[in-house]
Enzyme design. Structure first.
Site, PDB file in Angstrom:
ATOM      1  N   ILE A  13      -6.043  -6.019  -5.573  1.00  0.00           N
ATOM      2  CA  ILE A  13      -5.834  -4.752  -6.296  1.00  0.00           C
ATOM      3  C   ILE A  13      -4.985  -5.010  -7.533  1.00  0.00           C
ATOM      4  CG2 ILE A  13      -5.134  -2.327  -6.093  1.00  0.00           C
ATOM      5  CD1 ILE A  13      -5.244  -2.656  -3.044  1.00  0.00           C
ATOM      6  N   ASN A  33       3.548 -15.341  -5.978  1.00  0.00           N
ATOM      7  CA  ASN A  33       3.833 -16.696  -5.456  1.00  0.00           C
ATOM      8  C   ASN A  33       2.553 -17.415  -5.037  1.00  0.00           C
ATOM      9  OD1 ASN A  33       3.101 -15.424  -3.137  1.00  0.00           O
ATOM     10  ND2 ASN A  33       4.962 -15.899  -1.980  1.00  0.00           N
ATOM     11  N   PHE A  82       2.832  -4.626  -5.795  1.00  0.00           N
ATOM     12  CA  PHE A  82       1.756  -4.913  -4.835  1.00  0.00           C
ATOM     13  C   PHE A  82       2.144  -6.027  -3.865  1.00  0.00           C
ATOM     14  CE2 PHE A  82      -0.687  -3.535  -8.627  1.00  0.00           C
ATOM     15  CZ  PHE A  82      -1.460  -2.534  -8.062  1.00  0.00           C
ATOM     16  N   SER A 126      -0.179   2.836   2.342  1.00  0.00           N
ATOM     17  CA  SER A 126      -1.497   2.778   2.969  1.00  0.00           C
ATOM     18  C   SER A 126      -1.741   4.003   3.829  1.00  0.00           C
ATOM     19  CB  SER A 126      -1.531   1.519   3.839  1.00  0.00           C
ATOM     20  OG  SER A 126      -2.623   1.556   4.717  1.00  0.00           O
ATOM     21  N   THR A 128      -2.722   3.853   6.536  1.00  0.00           N
ATOM     22  CA  THR A 128      -2.352   3.436   7.883  1.00  0.00           C
ATOM     23  C   THR A 128      -1.130   4.209   8.393  1.00  0.00           C
ATOM     24  OG1 THR A 128      -2.155   1.440   9.229  1.00  0.00           O
ATOM     25  CG2 THR A 128      -0.820   1.488   7.277  1.00  0.00           C
ATOM     26  N   TYR A 151       2.575  -4.775  10.268  1.00  0.00           N
ATOM     27  CA  TYR A 151       2.144  -4.507   8.889  1.00  0.00           C
ATOM     28  C   TYR A 151       2.287  -3.010   8.571  1.00  0.00           C
ATOM     29  CZ  TYR A 151      -1.034  -3.089   5.216  1.00  0.00           C
ATOM     30  OH  TYR A 151      -1.563  -2.472   4.121  1.00  0.00           O
ATOM     31  N   LYS A 155       4.921  -0.690   5.894  1.00  0.00           N
ATOM     32  CA  LYS A 155       4.567   0.337   4.894  1.00  0.00           C
ATOM     33  C   LYS A 155       5.381   1.615   5.142  1.00  0.00           C
ATOM     34  CE  LYS A 155       1.919  -2.174   2.478  1.00  0.00           C
ATOM     35  NZ  LYS A 155       2.421  -2.651   1.187  1.00  0.00           N
ATOM     36  N   ASN A 181      -9.496   2.690   1.797  1.00  0.00           N
ATOM     37  CA  ASN A 181     -10.022   1.319   1.888  1.00  0.00           C
ATOM     38  C   ASN A 181     -10.635   0.849   0.562  1.00  0.00           C
ATOM     39  OD1 ASN A 181      -9.738   2.310   4.669  1.00  0.00           O
ATOM     40  ND2 ASN A 181     -10.698   0.375   5.215  1.00  0.00           N
ATOM     41  N   PHE A 220     -17.509  -3.668  15.017  1.00  0.00           N
ATOM     42  CA  PHE A 220     -16.573  -3.465  16.125  1.00  0.00           C
ATOM     43  C   PHE A 220     -16.715  -2.084  16.745  1.00  0.00           C
ATOM     44  CE2 PHE A 220     -13.935  -6.555  13.459  1.00  0.00           C
ATOM     45  CZ  PHE A 220     -14.319  -7.663  14.214  1.00  0.00           C
ATOM     46  N   ARG A 297     -12.435  -3.258  18.122  1.00  0.00           N
ATOM     47  CA  ARG A 297     -11.315  -4.106  17.717  1.00  0.00           C
ATOM     48  C   ARG A 297     -10.027  -3.378  18.074  1.00  0.00           C
ATOM     49  NH1 ARG A 297     -10.765  -5.810  11.411  1.00  0.00           N
ATOM     50  NH2 ARG A 297     -10.286  -3.581  11.167  1.00  0.00           N
ATOM     51  N   ASP A 300      -7.925  -0.366  16.040  1.00  0.00           N
ATOM     52  CA  ASP A 300      -8.699   0.370  15.028  1.00  0.00           C
ATOM     53  C   ASP A 300      -8.570   1.876  15.226  1.00  0.00           C
ATOM     54  OD1 ASP A 300      -9.806  -1.228  13.101  1.00  0.00           O
ATOM     55  OD2 ASP A 300     -11.621  -1.690  14.247  1.00  0.00           O
TER      56      ASP A 300
HETATM   57  N1  UFG Z   1     -15.068  -3.873  10.713  1.00  0.00           N
HETATM   58  C1  UFG Z   1     -16.141  -4.394  11.398  1.00  0.00           C
HETATM   59  N2  UFG Z   1     -16.381  -5.729  11.313  1.00  0.00           N
HETATM   60  C2  UFG Z   1     -15.583  -6.576  10.579  1.00  0.00           C
HETATM   61  C3  UFG Z   1     -14.493  -6.029   9.876  1.00  0.00           C
HETATM   62  C4  UFG Z   1     -14.252  -4.674   9.977  1.00  0.00           C
HETATM   63  O1  UFG Z   1     -16.874  -3.673  12.082  1.00  0.00           O
HETATM   64  O2  UFG Z   1     -15.854  -7.787  10.578  1.00  0.00           O
HETATM   65  C5  UFG Z   1     -14.817  -2.425  10.760  1.00  0.00           C
HETATM   66  C6  UFG Z   1     -13.475  -2.072  11.371  1.00  0.00           C
HETATM   67  O3  UFG Z   1     -13.578  -1.988  12.765  1.00  0.00           O
HETATM   68  C7  UFG Z   1     -13.173  -0.746  10.702  1.00  0.00           C
HETATM   69  C8  UFG Z   1     -13.833  -0.849   9.330  1.00  0.00           C
HETATM   70  O4  UFG Z   1     -14.760  -1.923   9.453  1.00  0.00           O
HETATM   71  O5  UFG Z   1     -13.807   0.268  11.396  1.00  0.00           O
HETATM   72  C9  UFG Z   1     -12.853  -1.179   8.224  1.00  0.00           C
HETATM   73  O6  UFG Z   1     -12.059  -2.302   8.608  1.00  0.00           O
HETATM   74  P1  UFG Z   1     -11.122  -3.111   7.590  1.00  0.00           P
HETATM   75  O7  UFG Z   1     -10.542  -4.246   8.369  1.00  0.00           O
HETATM   76  O8  UFG Z   1     -11.894  -3.449   6.365  1.00  0.00           O
HETATM   77  O9  UFG Z   1      -9.994  -2.077   7.157  1.00  0.00           O
HETATM   78  P2  UFG Z   1      -9.048  -1.132   8.075  1.00  0.00           P
HETATM   79  O10 UFG Z   1      -9.579   0.242   7.962  1.00  0.00           O
HETATM   80  O11 UFG Z   1      -8.847  -1.722   9.411  1.00  0.00           O
HETATM   81  O12 UFG Z   1      -7.677  -1.161   7.256  1.00  0.00           O
HETATM   82  C10 UFG Z   1      -6.707  -2.157   7.475  1.00  0.00           C
HETATM   83  C11 UFG Z   1      -5.326  -1.512   7.416  1.00  0.00           C
HETATM   84  C12 UFG Z   1      -5.022  -1.025   6.025  1.00  0.00           C
HETATM   85  C13 UFG Z   1      -5.110  -2.156   5.115  1.00  0.00           C
HETATM   86  C14 UFG Z   1      -6.485  -2.727   5.193  1.00  0.00           C
HETATM   87  C15 UFG Z   1      -6.588  -3.904   4.289  1.00  0.00           C
HETATM   88  O13 UFG Z   1      -5.271  -0.436   8.320  1.00  0.00           O
HETATM   89  O14 UFG Z   1      -3.720  -0.533   5.958  1.00  0.00           O
HETATM   90  O15 UFG Z   1      -6.789  -3.140   6.538  1.00  0.00           O
HETATM   91  O16 UFG Z   1      -5.830  -4.968   4.715  1.00  0.00           O
HETATM   92  F1  UFG Z   1      -4.797  -1.778   3.850  1.00  0.00           F
END
Ligand code: UFG
Length: 344
Positions: A13, A33, A82, A126, A128, A151, A155, A181, A220, A297, A300
């Site tokens: 970002i 870094n 960031f 986030s 989150t 994590y 935040k 996202n 997942f 997962r 989630d």
């Molecule tokens: N997913 C899959 N398969 C994968 C990866 C993700 O099905 O291989 C699904 C996850 O289960 C979820 C969706 O895709 O339902 C989004 O998953 P992400 O891992 O891309 O993102 P998240 O919503 O889990 O967000 C997390 C944290 C945020 C953070 C973000 C980026 O909750 O705070 O990851 O690091 F900013």
């Protein structure tokens, strides 16, 4: 034009935000870094804007070197912070690394800002922090739920540190941005998301599967209480997100708000399921993404999407890109990475 410090400016970002800042004329100093990014990102930025940002290879947890950096680049008017570790799973295994990286860096900045007369900070938070909201779409007033990972806690605590610091001293101005996202890449495909190792996030896994680096995407869970059973998120184009930072820094520099602390959701207002993302990606790019459904997962959230109307109204900012265009940009970036890998 004012000088802006961007910590984590070679990251995903961060790099897109540097481009947007430069394109409206800001003088940008990047501190990174390179723990989760590559120095070549600076070439990508320069290729797009024609300007190479000043770069300092410093860890933001290093107070002494951060102090020297502020001294060297005297006149910085705003910080966009960031720099942070962001892998949810890793944070469960290495909590101290996350607390140190994400909180010490923020505290260093807040301590150094008044010393160098820097008032303004934009903080990357986030969605989150909301956990699984009781009501959707989620507004900024929704309760903060206990975080499921170190994590997520960093935040929440980061937000608290800023709130308490401003409460004690009105010198500071801060805007906290709660990202949903971010996905996609710059339309030039010169910068994008560059995950190191096996991606944790959905989109890089989708693009790497489509191109053949990964055999199969694992979805997942398909037994959630959603129309198709997969989880729902608010996927926002990273350039739309980057633009919100420019608007935020401008808002503080031009004293457009009476408040010293403001918080905004950055999302599209549109929730899409994992399967909708995969299907739309296949359709708009004409490629196959082999996938299979696996177990849920851990950690989630079932579904979350933003009510961005407060940011729309107050910041005068809106996420404009369609999901189709966003998914095209992600694929273009992956193709460009493949081309570059073949050339070298
Ligand atoms: N997913 C899959 N398969 C994968 C990866 C993700 O099905 O291989 C699904 C996850 O289960 C979820 C969706 O895709 O339902 C989004 O998953 P992400 O891992 O891309 O993102 P998240 O919503 O889990 O967000 C997390 C944290 C945020 C953070 C973000 C980026 O909750 O705070 O990851 O690091 F900013």
């Amino acid at each position: 034009m004012p000088k802006i410090l961007v910590t984590g400016g070679t990251g995903y970002i961060g790099s897109h935000t540097v481009v947007e800042l430069q394109q409206v004329g800001y003088d940008v100093i990047v501190v990174d870094n390179l723990s989760n990014s590559n120095i070549e990102v600076l070439n990508g930025i320069e290729n797009i804007t024609g300007i190479r940002p000043d770069f300092e290879n410093i860890d933001c947890t290093d107070y002494v070197n951060m102090d020297r950096m502020f001294e060297k680049h005297a006149g910085i008017e705003g910080v966009i912070h960031f720099a942070a570790s962001k892998a949810v799973g890793e944070s469960v295994e290495k909590p101290l690394l996350y607390y140190r990286n994400n909180l010490v860096s923020l505290m260093n900045l807040l301590q150094l800002m008044p010393i160098h007369n820097v008032k303004n900070i934009v903080f990357s938070s986030s969605c989150t922090v909301y956990g699984q909201p009781d009501e959707l779409p989620v507004t900024e007033n929704a309760p903060i739920k206990p975080a499921l990972s170190p994590y997520g806690k960093t935040k929440q605590i980061g937000e608290d540190i800023i709130r308490d610091t401003i409460h004690a001293d009105k010198f500071y101005k801060a805007i906290i941005l709660r990202y949903f996202n971010p996905i996609g890449a710059h339309s030039s495909a010169k910068i994008g998301e560059l995950p190191i190792g096996v991606p944790n996030n959905l989109l890089p896994f989708v693009t790497q599967t489509a191109i053949g680096i990964r055999k199969q995407l694992q979805v997942f869970g398909n037994d959630y209480n959603t129309p198709d059973g997969s989880c729902i998120r608010d996927y926002i184009h990273v350039v739309d997100l980057a633009k919100a930072h420019v608007v935020s820094i401008e808002r503080m520099l031009k004293n457009k708000s009476k408040e010293n602390l403001e918080i905004f959701n950055l999302g599209t207002g549109r929730g899409l399921s994992v399967l909708e993302i995969v299907n739309t990606f296949e359709k708009v790019n004409g490629v196959k993404v082999p996938y299979r459904i696996v177990d849920r997962r851990e950690g989630d959230i079932e579904q979350v999407w933003a009510d961005p109307s407060y940011a729309n109204k107050v910041l005068g900012w809106k996420a404009n890109e369609t999901v189709e265009e966003t998914l095209r940009s992600a694929w273009k970036w992956e193709l460009n990475l493949e081309r570059k890998a073949k050339e070298s």
